[in-house]
Design a protein around this motif. Structure first.
Motif, PDB file in Angstrom:
ATOM      1  N   ARG A 101      27.170  48.442  41.666  1.00 35.40           N
ATOM      2  CA  ARG A 101      27.400  47.159  40.996  1.00 35.40           C
ATOM      3  C   ARG A 101      26.589  47.076  39.705  1.00 35.40           C
ATOM      4  NH1 ARG A 101      25.874  41.710  40.651  1.00 35.40           N
ATOM      5  NH2 ARG A 101      27.634  40.252  40.824  1.00 35.40           N
ATOM      6  N   ALA A 118      30.968  39.282  37.749  1.00 35.35           N
ATOM      7  CA  ALA A 118      32.329  39.085  38.259  1.00 35.35           C
ATOM      8  C   ALA A 118      33.203  40.291  37.949  1.00 35.35           C
ATOM      9  CB  ALA A 118      32.936  37.819  37.654  1.00 35.35           C
ATOM     10  N   ILE A 119      33.020  40.869  36.754  1.00 35.58           N
ATOM     11  CA  ILE A 119      33.780  42.067  36.385  1.00 35.58           C
ATOM     12  C   ILE A 119      33.428  43.220  37.326  1.00 35.58           C
ATOM     13  CG2 ILE A 119      34.052  43.837  34.602  1.00 35.58           C
ATOM     14  CD1 ILE A 119      33.621  41.583  32.529  1.00 35.58           C
ATOM     15  N   ASP A 121      32.245  43.019  40.416  1.00 33.57           N
ATOM     16  CA  ASP A 121      32.753  42.759  41.764  1.00 33.57           C
ATOM     17  C   ASP A 121      34.260  43.030  41.855  1.00 33.57           C
ATOM     18  OD1 ASP A 121      30.261  42.014  42.682  1.00 33.57           O
ATOM     19  OD2 ASP A 121      30.559  39.888  42.257  1.00 33.57           O
ATOM     20  N   ASP A 122      34.993  42.677  40.795  1.00 33.92           N
ATOM     21  CA  ASP A 122      36.436  42.915  40.798  1.00 33.92           C
ATOM     22  C   ASP A 122      36.745  44.407  40.831  1.00 33.92           C
ATOM     23  OD1 ASP A 122      39.295  42.110  40.390  1.00 33.92           O
ATOM     24  OD2 ASP A 122      38.998  43.188  38.500  1.00 33.92           O
ATOM     25  N   ARG A 125      36.033  45.986  44.189  1.00 38.92           N
ATOM     26  CA  ARG A 125      37.119  45.686  45.131  1.00 38.92           C
ATOM     27  C   ARG A 125      38.330  46.573  44.852  1.00 38.92           C
ATOM     28  NH1 ARG A 125      41.532  43.299  44.400  1.00 38.92           N
ATOM     29  NH2 ARG A 125      40.879  42.508  42.365  1.00 38.92           N
ATOM     30  N   ARG A 126      38.713  46.696  43.597  1.00 39.49           N
ATOM     31  CA  ARG A 126      39.893  47.487  43.237  1.00 39.49           C
ATOM     32  C   ARG A 126      39.754  48.938  43.648  1.00 39.49           C
ATOM     33  NH1 ARG A 126      41.512  46.734  37.105  1.00 39.49           N
ATOM     34  NH2 ARG A 126      42.689  48.611  37.660  1.00 39.49           N
ATOM     35  N   SER A 130      33.379  47.978  47.522  1.00 41.63           N
ATOM     36  CA  SER A 130      32.635  46.732  47.717  1.00 41.63           C
ATOM     37  C   SER A 130      31.489  46.898  48.712  1.00 41.63           C
ATOM     38  CB  SER A 130      33.581  45.626  48.188  1.00 41.63           C
ATOM     39  OG  SER A 130      34.511  45.310  47.172  1.00 41.63           O
ATOM     40  N   HIS A 188      48.543  49.062  37.208  1.00 42.70           N
ATOM     41  CA  HIS A 188      48.114  47.917  36.397  1.00 42.70           C
ATOM     42  C   HIS A 188      48.559  48.054  34.940  1.00 42.70           C
ATOM     43  CE1 HIS A 188      45.566  47.047  39.881  1.00 42.70           C
ATOM     44  NE2 HIS A 188      45.374  45.848  39.365  1.00 42.70           N
TER      45      HIS A 188
END
Length: 269
Positions: A101, A118-119, A121-122, A125-126, A130, A188
């Motif tokens: 992180r 936040a970036i 964490d995203d 997850r992707r 995590s 994406h």
């Protein structure tokens, strides 16, 4: 200019040449990459794959020919090209002392983006990181480090990403983890130029495959088009023998053992 506004190819290479003294590394390379696709540049060591990527990333100047990325000429608009791309080299560029992180958040801050946490964490997850996000990267497996490296290269939403032999040196399980990450990129809308010497990797990932040999593209097409270069297969029933990779994954629980046994059709006359 954005990836969505490009009327033509996301990457265009025409007549690219590069020599080191008397050694001709690229001898007139031509190819286009469609926006949002995965393009595999396949070749053995020394074929010129990394040299091509370095030219496209503005790290190296070509001797002749032209190249553009995201609509910008690499020779005349290098700053615009650099703003349009991310580059992941053959070795993971992560800080082992920091957590996953913290690595991601650091890059976000360096890019002056809002809410780096936040970036981070995203992206964790992707890329299915995590649970390991708070751990030091020194504890990560090779596949996890490579996924983190790719995630870091995505910060800033670059429309084009270069992956230079992203699975070199990884074990079979880690290689498959990276394949999933690359497919996620294309899903994406990111344009991916992938260099590899692994035939199966190109087959699994690429929308189009170009084979670079002795500084020239000798074939370029979809997998289906490349298969048409060979005579039609003679259909016959044969016993399917599992590959060593299938055996390895079955033993460690990566796939169902029933998938590596049984009967199939195939063979070539």
């Amino acid at each position: 200019m954005t990836a969505q506004s490009i009327a033509g190819p996301a990457i265009r290479v025409q007549g690219l040449k590069k020599s080191y003294g008397k050694l001709e590394v690229l001898r007139g390379v031509d190819f286009d990459v469609a926006p949002g696709s995965i393009f595999a540049l396949l070749g053995s060591n020394g074929a010129g794959k990394t040299t091509t990527v370095r030219i496209l990333a503005t790290l190296l100047k070509a001797d002749a020919g032209t190249a553009s990325v995201n609509g910008f000429d690499v020779a005349t608009h290098p700053a615009d090209v650099r703003e349009s791309i991310s580059l992941t080299g053959q070795f993971a560029a992560v800080d082992e002392i920091l957590s996953g992180r913290e690595n991601l958040a650091l890059v976000a801050r360096l890019r002056h983006l809002k809410d780096p946490g936040a970036i981070a964490d995203d992206l964790l997850r992707r890329f299915s990181l995590s649970e390991a996000g708070a751990r030091r990267v020194s504890t990560y497996s090779g596949g996890m480090r490579r996924r983190l490296d790719i995630a870091m290269s995505l910060i800033g939403n670059s429309p084009v990403i270069f992956l230079d032999e992203p699975t070199a040196g990884l074990d079979p399980e880690a290689r498959i983890e990276v394949w999933h990450a690359v497919k996620e990129l294309a899903g994406h809308g990111t344009t991916v130029l992938l260099t590899t010497q692994y035939l199966e990797e190109a087959e699994q990932l690429a929308d189009r495959i170009a084979i670079l040999h002795q500084g020239r593209i000798i074939v370029n097409g979809t997998l289906a088009e490349l298969k048409q270069l060979f005579p039609p297969a003679k259909v016959e029933y044969v016993e399917k023998q599992p590959t060593l990779e299938e055996i390895f994954l079955a033993v460690i629980g990566g796939i169902d053992k029933s998938e590596v046994t049984g009967t199939t059709t195939g063979g070539r006359g």
